[in-house]
Design a protein around this motif. Sequence first.
Motif, PDB file in Angstrom:
ATOM      1  N   SER A   1      -4.623  26.940  25.688  1.00  0.00           N
ATOM      2  CA  SER A   1      -4.431  27.753  24.499  1.00  0.00           C
ATOM      3  C   SER A   1      -5.492  27.419  23.465  1.00  0.00           C
ATOM      4  O   SER A   1      -5.580  26.292  22.995  1.00  0.00           O
ATOM      5  CB  SER A   1      -3.041  27.509  23.912  1.00  0.00           C
ATOM      6  OG  SER A   1      -2.066  27.864  24.860  1.00  0.00           O
TER       7      SER A   1
ATOM      8  N   ARG B   1      -3.134  32.549  18.108  1.00  0.00           N
ATOM      9  CA  ARG B   1      -2.098  33.392  18.698  1.00  0.00           C
ATOM     10  C   ARG B   1      -1.541  32.769  19.964  1.00  0.00           C
ATOM     11  O   ARG B   1      -0.346  32.795  20.215  1.00  0.00           O
ATOM     12  CB  ARG B   1      -2.690  34.766  19.000  1.00  0.00           C
ATOM     13  CG  ARG B   1      -1.682  35.677  19.643  1.00  0.00           C
ATOM     14  CD  ARG B   1      -2.237  37.057  19.825  1.00  0.00           C
ATOM     15  NE  ARG B   1      -2.513  37.699  18.552  1.00  0.00           N
ATOM     16  CZ  ARG B   1      -2.991  38.932  18.446  1.00  0.00           C
ATOM     17  NH1 ARG B   1      -3.242  39.623  19.523  1.00  0.00           N
ATOM     18  NH2 ARG B   1      -3.215  39.458  17.280  1.00  0.00           N
ATOM     19  N   GLN B   2      -2.415  32.215  20.761  1.00  0.00           N
ATOM     20  CA  GLN B   2      -1.944  31.588  21.993  1.00  0.00           C
ATOM     21  C   GLN B   2      -1.073  30.378  21.697  1.00  0.00           C
ATOM     22  O   GLN B   2      -0.077  30.131  22.360  1.00  0.00           O
ATOM     23  CB  GLN B   2      -3.135  31.166  22.841  1.00  0.00           C
ATOM     24  CG  GLN B   2      -3.826  32.346  23.493  1.00  0.00           C
ATOM     25  CD  GLN B   2      -5.077  31.926  24.225  1.00  0.00           C
ATOM     26  OE1 GLN B   2      -5.844  31.115  23.715  1.00  0.00           O
ATOM     27  NE2 GLN B   2      -5.283  32.459  25.403  1.00  0.00           N
TER      28      GLN B   2
ATOM     29  N   ARG C   1       0.680  29.927  19.065  1.00  0.00           N
ATOM     30  CA  ARG C   1       1.982  30.395  18.589  1.00  0.00           C
ATOM     31  C   ARG C   1       2.874  30.791  19.753  1.00  0.00           C
ATOM     32  O   ARG C   1       4.076  30.565  19.747  1.00  0.00           O
ATOM     33  CB  ARG C   1       1.795  31.594  17.660  1.00  0.00           C
ATOM     34  CG  ARG C   1       1.309  31.177  16.295  1.00  0.00           C
ATOM     35  CD  ARG C   1       1.402  32.328  15.322  1.00  0.00           C
ATOM     36  NE  ARG C   1       1.055  31.876  13.977  1.00  0.00           N
ATOM     37  CZ  ARG C   1      -0.141  32.086  13.441  1.00  0.00           C
ATOM     38  NH1 ARG C   1      -1.065  32.718  14.092  1.00  0.00           N
ATOM     39  NH2 ARG C   1      -0.383  31.639  12.227  1.00  0.00           N
ATOM     40  N   THR C   2       2.278  31.392  20.737  1.00  0.00           N
ATOM     41  CA  THR C   2       3.058  31.753  21.912  1.00  0.00           C
ATOM     42  C   THR C   2       3.599  30.514  22.594  1.00  0.00           C
ATOM     43  O   THR C   2       4.742  30.471  23.035  1.00  0.00           O
ATOM     44  CB  THR C   2       2.185  32.548  22.895  1.00  0.00           C
ATOM     45  OG1 THR C   2       1.684  33.705  22.216  1.00  0.00           O
ATOM     46  CG2 THR C   2       3.004  33.000  24.090  1.00  0.00           C
ATOM     47  N   ASP C   3       2.776  29.495  22.659  1.00  0.00           N
ATOM     48  CA  ASP C   3       3.262  28.237  23.225  1.00  0.00           C
ATOM     49  C   ASP C   3       4.421  27.695  22.409  1.00  0.00           C
ATOM     50  O   ASP C   3       5.414  27.214  22.944  1.00  0.00           O
ATOM     51  CB  ASP C   3       2.142  27.192  23.222  1.00  0.00           C
ATOM     52  CG  ASP C   3       1.105  27.521  24.265  1.00  0.00           C
ATOM     53  OD1 ASP C   3       1.400  28.334  25.159  1.00  0.00           O
ATOM     54  OD2 ASP C   3       0.010  26.958  24.176  1.00  0.00           O
TER      55      ASP C   3
ATOM     56  N   ARG D   1       6.499  29.226  20.642  1.00  0.00           N
ATOM     57  CA  ARG D   1       7.732  29.988  20.785  1.00  0.00           C
ATOM     58  C   ARG D   1       8.545  29.475  21.960  1.00  0.00           C
ATOM     59  O   ARG D   1       9.757  29.491  21.953  1.00  0.00           O
ATOM     60  CB  ARG D   1       7.392  31.461  20.982  1.00  0.00           C
ATOM     61  CG  ARG D   1       8.230  32.326  20.082  1.00  0.00           C
ATOM     62  CD  ARG D   1       7.715  33.740  20.035  1.00  0.00           C
ATOM     63  NE  ARG D   1       6.737  33.909  18.975  1.00  0.00           N
ATOM     64  CZ  ARG D   1       5.590  34.553  19.130  1.00  0.00           C
ATOM     65  NH1 ARG D   1       5.283  35.087  20.274  1.00  0.00           N
ATOM     66  NH2 ARG D   1       4.756  34.672  18.134  1.00  0.00           N
ATOM     67  N   ARG D   2       7.847  29.012  22.963  1.00  0.00           N
ATOM     68  CA  ARG D   2       8.558  28.437  24.105  1.00  0.00           C
ATOM     69  C   ARG D   2       9.295  27.169  23.712  1.00  0.00           C
ATOM     70  O   ARG D   2      10.271  26.790  24.318  1.00  0.00           O
ATOM     71  CB  ARG D   2       7.574  28.101  25.211  1.00  0.00           C
ATOM     72  CG  ARG D   2       7.321  29.305  26.058  1.00  0.00           C
ATOM     73  CD  ARG D   2       6.471  28.987  27.241  1.00  0.00           C
ATOM     74  NE  ARG D   2       5.693  30.203  27.501  1.00  0.00           N
ATOM     75  CZ  ARG D   2       4.455  30.202  27.898  1.00  0.00           C
ATOM     76  NH1 ARG D   2       3.859  29.065  28.104  1.00  0.00           N
ATOM     77  NH2 ARG D   2       3.832  31.298  28.101  1.00  0.00           N
TER      78      ARG D   2
ATOM     79  N   THR E   1       9.268  29.716  15.675  1.00  0.00           N
ATOM     80  CA  THR E   1       9.329  31.133  15.388  1.00  0.00           C
ATOM     81  C   THR E   1       8.267  31.471  14.346  1.00  0.00           C
ATOM     82  O   THR E   1       7.815  30.600  13.599  1.00  0.00           O
ATOM     83  CB  THR E   1      10.700  31.537  14.829  1.00  0.00           C
ATOM     84  OG1 THR E   1      10.949  30.775  13.653  1.00  0.00           O
ATOM     85  CG2 THR E   1      11.787  31.300  15.838  1.00  0.00           C
TER      86      THR E   1
ATOM     87  N   ASP F   1       4.718  29.982  10.153  1.00  0.00           N
ATOM     88  CA  ASP F   1       5.136  29.343  11.395  1.00  0.00           C
ATOM     89  C   ASP F   1       6.260  28.369  11.077  1.00  0.00           C
ATOM     90  O   ASP F   1       6.108  27.495  10.239  1.00  0.00           O
ATOM     91  CB  ASP F   1       3.962  28.596  12.017  1.00  0.00           C
ATOM     92  CG  ASP F   1       2.845  29.556  12.349  1.00  0.00           C
ATOM     93  OD1 ASP F   1       3.051  30.395  13.239  1.00  0.00           O
ATOM     94  OD2 ASP F   1       1.790  29.479  11.707  1.00  0.00           O
TER      95      ASP F   1
END
Length: 74
Positions: A33, A37-38, A40-42, A44-45, A49, A59
């Motif tokens: 990542s 953006r990437q 943040r996607t991580d 989220r896992r 949020t 964030d």
Amino acid sequence: MSAYPLGVEIACDGPTGSDDCPDSAAVRARFTSRTARQVRTDGRRNGWTTRRAQGRLLDICPRCRTHTTKEPTR
Ligand SMILES: [Zn+2]
């Protein structure tokens, strides 16, 4: 873009977006990542949020999310 950052740190914006996170938590990004953006996607896992407030993205780490006061969301 002439260079890629080696890592992106997404720091928690705290429960209200105006306070710092008491824990100064940050998303632990995967090796692959590279962009915010990437990451943040991580995050989220891992329970992070994102919330849009005052025209920007906040964030929120899992800990703050559970302490969040109820705000009007649109
Ligand atoms: Zn936090």
